[in-house]
Write a protein that holds these residues in place. Structure first.
Motif, PDB file in Angstrom:
ATOM      1  N   GLN A  18       0.851  -1.071  -0.114  1.00 40.44           N
ATOM      2  CA  GLN A  18      -0.119   0.213   0.059  1.00 40.44           C
ATOM      3  C   GLN A  18       0.855   1.020  -0.046  1.00 40.44           C
ATOM      4  O   GLN A  18       0.522   2.355  -0.915  1.00 40.44           O
ATOM      5  CB  GLN A  18      -0.983  -0.001   1.179  1.00 40.44           C
ATOM      6  CG  GLN A  18      -2.260  -1.076   0.943  1.00 40.44           C
ATOM      7  CD  GLN A  18      -2.963  -0.935  -0.239  1.00 40.44           C
ATOM      8  OE1 GLN A  18      -3.562   0.179  -0.420  1.00 40.44           O
ATOM      9  NE2 GLN A  18      -3.108  -1.800  -1.026  1.00 40.44           N
ATOM     10  N   LEU A  19       2.088   1.271   0.535  1.00 37.89           N
ATOM     11  CA  LEU A  19       2.840   2.340   0.999  1.00 37.89           C
ATOM     12  C   LEU A  19       3.452   2.725  -0.648  1.00 37.89           C
ATOM     13  O   LEU A  19       3.637   3.657  -1.107  1.00 37.89           O
ATOM     14  CB  LEU A  19       3.727   2.084   1.793  1.00 37.89           C
ATOM     15  CG  LEU A  19       3.429   2.215   3.485  1.00 37.89           C
ATOM     16  CD1 LEU A  19       4.598   1.691   4.431  1.00 37.89           C
ATOM     17  CD2 LEU A  19       2.621   3.559   3.649  1.00 37.89           C
ATOM     18  N   TRP A  20       4.008   1.573  -1.040  1.00 39.03           N
ATOM     19  CA  TRP A  20       4.683   1.474  -2.291  1.00 39.03           C
ATOM     20  C   TRP A  20       3.739   1.929  -3.590  1.00 39.03           C
ATOM     21  O   TRP A  20       4.208   2.901  -4.307  1.00 39.03           O
ATOM     22  CB  TRP A  20       5.263   0.170  -2.781  1.00 39.03           C
ATOM     23  CG  TRP A  20       5.790   0.115  -4.141  1.00 39.03           C
ATOM     24  CD1 TRP A  20       5.326  -0.222  -5.221  1.00 39.03           C
ATOM     25  CD2 TRP A  20       7.223   0.646  -4.357  1.00 39.03           C
ATOM     26  NE1 TRP A  20       6.196  -0.116  -6.506  1.00 39.03           N
ATOM     27  CE2 TRP A  20       7.278   0.271  -5.936  1.00 39.03           C
ATOM     28  CE3 TRP A  20       8.163   1.056  -3.647  1.00 39.03           C
ATOM     29  CZ2 TRP A  20       8.561   0.809  -6.629  1.00 39.03           C
ATOM     30  CZ3 TRP A  20       9.228   1.281  -4.680  1.00 39.03           C
ATOM     31  CH2 TRP A  20       9.420   1.519  -5.854  1.00 39.03           C
ATOM     32  N   CYS A  21       2.613   1.572  -3.644  1.00 38.70           N
ATOM     33  CA  CYS A  21       1.766   1.857  -4.695  1.00 38.70           C
ATOM     34  C   CYS A  21       1.253   3.327  -4.599  1.00 38.70           C
ATOM     35  O   CYS A  21       0.252   3.751  -5.763  1.00 38.70           O
ATOM     36  CB  CYS A  21       0.546   0.735  -4.656  1.00 38.70           C
ATOM     37  SG  CYS A  21       1.095  -1.029  -5.384  1.00 38.70           S
ATOM     38  N   ASN A  22       1.201   4.013  -3.542  1.00 41.53           N
ATOM     39  CA  ASN A  22       0.666   5.245  -3.448  1.00 41.53           C
ATOM     40  C   ASN A  22       1.845   6.163  -3.662  1.00 41.53           C
ATOM     41  O   ASN A  22       2.831   6.211  -2.919  1.00 41.53           O
ATOM     42  CB  ASN A  22       0.155   5.357  -1.996  1.00 41.53           C
ATOM     43  CG  ASN A  22      -0.483   6.822  -1.775  1.00 41.53           C
ATOM     44  OD1 ASN A  22      -0.027   7.958  -2.236  1.00 41.53           O
ATOM     45  ND2 ASN A  22      -1.883   6.899  -1.045  1.00 41.53           N
ATOM     46  N   PRO A  23       1.749   6.817  -4.754  1.00 40.30           N
ATOM     47  CA  PRO A  23       2.769   7.896  -4.947  1.00 40.30           C
ATOM     48  C   PRO A  23       3.067   8.889  -3.884  1.00 40.30           C
ATOM     49  O   PRO A  23       4.388   9.283  -3.653  1.00 40.30           O
ATOM     50  CB  PRO A  23       2.356   8.452  -6.130  1.00 40.30           C
ATOM     51  CG  PRO A  23       1.267   7.479  -6.877  1.00 40.30           C
ATOM     52  CD  PRO A  23       0.603   7.090  -5.594  1.00 40.30           C
ATOM     53  N   TYR A  24       2.277   9.507  -3.354  1.00 39.21           N
ATOM     54  CA  TYR A  24       2.346  10.359  -2.059  1.00 39.21           C
ATOM     55  C   TYR A  24       3.242   9.630  -0.993  1.00 39.21           C
ATOM     56  O   TYR A  24       4.236  10.076  -0.619  1.00 39.21           O
ATOM     57  CB  TYR A  24       1.156  10.642  -1.464  1.00 39.21           C
ATOM     58  CG  TYR A  24       1.346  11.748  -0.294  1.00 39.21           C
ATOM     59  CD1 TYR A  24       1.495  12.895  -0.394  1.00 39.21           C
ATOM     60  CD2 TYR A  24       1.112  11.144   1.096  1.00 39.21           C
ATOM     61  CE1 TYR A  24       2.000  13.847   0.574  1.00 39.21           C
ATOM     62  CE2 TYR A  24       1.314  11.956   1.954  1.00 39.21           C
ATOM     63  CZ  TYR A  24       1.834  13.290   1.754  1.00 39.21           C
ATOM     64  OH  TYR A  24       2.020  14.166   2.751  1.00 39.21           O
ATOM     65  N   ILE A  60       2.242  -7.319  -8.326  1.00 38.13           N
ATOM     66  CA  ILE A  60       1.134  -6.274  -8.117  1.00 38.13           C
ATOM     67  C   ILE A  60       1.985  -4.935  -7.963  1.00 38.13           C
ATOM     68  O   ILE A  60       1.133  -4.005  -8.822  1.00 38.13           O
ATOM     69  CB  ILE A  60       0.682  -6.346  -6.652  1.00 38.13           C
ATOM     70  CG1 ILE A  60      -0.334  -7.698  -6.614  1.00 38.13           C
ATOM     71  CG2 ILE A  60      -0.241  -4.949  -6.228  1.00 38.13           C
ATOM     72  CD1 ILE A  60      -0.925  -7.995  -5.220  1.00 38.13           C
ATOM     73  N   TRP A  61       3.218  -4.815  -7.678  1.00 43.33           N
ATOM     74  CA  TRP A  61       4.001  -3.554  -7.748  1.00 43.33           C
ATOM     75  C   TRP A  61       3.993  -3.146  -8.959  1.00 43.33           C
ATOM     76  O   TRP A  61       4.046  -2.113  -9.609  1.00 43.33           O
ATOM     77  CB  TRP A  61       5.330  -3.574  -6.736  1.00 43.33           C
ATOM     78  CG  TRP A  61       5.277  -3.697  -5.620  1.00 43.33           C
ATOM     79  CD1 TRP A  61       4.234  -3.977  -4.644  1.00 43.33           C
ATOM     80  CD2 TRP A  61       6.366  -3.571  -4.621  1.00 43.33           C
ATOM     81  NE1 TRP A  61       4.271  -4.224  -3.412  1.00 43.33           N
ATOM     82  CE2 TRP A  61       5.877  -3.720  -3.472  1.00 43.33           C
ATOM     83  CE3 TRP A  61       7.610  -3.057  -4.632  1.00 43.33           C
ATOM     84  CZ2 TRP A  61       6.728  -3.837  -2.230  1.00 43.33           C
ATOM     85  CZ3 TRP A  61       8.401  -2.965  -3.728  1.00 43.33           C
ATOM     86  CH2 TRP A  61       8.092  -3.300  -2.282  1.00 43.33           C
ATOM     87  N   PHE A  62       4.394  -3.997 -10.001  1.00 47.18           N
ATOM     88  CA  PHE A  62       5.091  -3.557 -11.232  1.00 47.18           C
ATOM     89  C   PHE A  62       3.921  -3.871 -12.365  1.00 47.18           C
ATOM     90  O   PHE A  62       4.213  -3.394 -13.392  1.00 47.18           O
ATOM     91  CB  PHE A  62       6.263  -4.304 -11.555  1.00 47.18           C
ATOM     92  CG  PHE A  62       7.303  -4.324 -10.533  1.00 47.18           C
ATOM     93  CD1 PHE A  62       7.611  -2.909 -10.100  1.00 47.18           C
ATOM     94  CD2 PHE A  62       8.169  -5.157  -9.874  1.00 47.18           C
ATOM     95  CE1 PHE A  62       8.386  -2.903  -9.119  1.00 47.18           C
ATOM     96  CE2 PHE A  62       9.143  -5.068  -9.242  1.00 47.18           C
ATOM     97  CZ  PHE A  62       9.322  -3.901  -8.532  1.00 47.18           C
ATOM     98  N   SER A  63       2.587  -4.602 -11.944  1.00 47.88           N
ATOM     99  CA  SER A  63       1.898  -4.742 -13.013  1.00 47.88           C
ATOM    100  C   SER A  63       1.192  -3.543 -13.646  1.00 47.88           C
ATOM    101  O   SER A  63       0.793  -3.133 -14.885  1.00 47.88           O
ATOM    102  CB  SER A  63       0.805  -5.806 -12.497  1.00 47.88           C
ATOM    103  OG  SER A  63       0.142  -5.223 -11.566  1.00 47.88           O
ATOM    104  N   SER A  64       0.975  -2.543 -12.687  1.00 41.59           N
ATOM    105  CA  SER A  64       0.124  -1.313 -13.408  1.00 41.59           C
ATOM    106  C   SER A  64       1.108  -0.437 -14.173  1.00 41.59           C
ATOM    107  O   SER A  64       0.714   0.243 -14.873  1.00 41.59           O
ATOM    108  CB  SER A  64      -0.456  -0.445 -11.991  1.00 41.59           C
ATOM    109  OG  SER A  64       0.669  -0.201 -11.209  1.00 41.59           O
TER     110      SER A  64
END
Length: 117
Positions: free
Chosen positions: A25-31, A94-98
């Motif tokens: 969750q921390l990684w996928c949120n750019p903020y 999950i981290w790199f799929s989007s």
């Protein structure tokens, strides 16, 4: 804190999965990724890279871990981290799929952070 759950995460896959989900969750949120760069570096180093650097945790003479999430202990007393390694690979997917550029971001910004910390 997440780091205080290290021993519980090693002993129980369910705890490790929850820790990984928080990191995801921390990684996928750019903020959060921008604001918590050092914190993420520590978490990635501690819970992801160290687990992957152990190498394959497959021992053909052992039975697989139980369905409850407990890990199988090796003859040295250290539990097998095979399930945790699989969980890491699923989370990295999950981290790199989007956005595949995130793999480059991970390499550029988080590689060799141990020297800085």
């Amino acid at each position: 804190t997440l780091l205080s759950n290290t021993s519980a995460a090693i002993e129980d896959c369910r705890v490790y999965r929850r820790v990984l989900r928080v990191i995801t969750q921390l990684w996928c949120n750019p903020y959060y990724r921008g604001q918590m760069k050092i914190d993420l570096a520590v978490l990635i180093e501690h819970f992801i890279l160290k687990v992957l650097c152990l190498g394959p945790q497959v021992d053909p003479t052992k039975h697989p871990a139980s369905a409850e999430g407990d890990t199988q202990a090796s003859s040295e007393g250290m539990p097998s981290l095979f399930n945790q390694q699989l969980d890491v690979l699923e989370e990295l997917k999950i981290w790199f799929s989007s956005n595949p550029k995130d793999a480059l971001d991970l390499y550029i910004n988080y590689d060799n952070q141990g020297d800085m910390l």
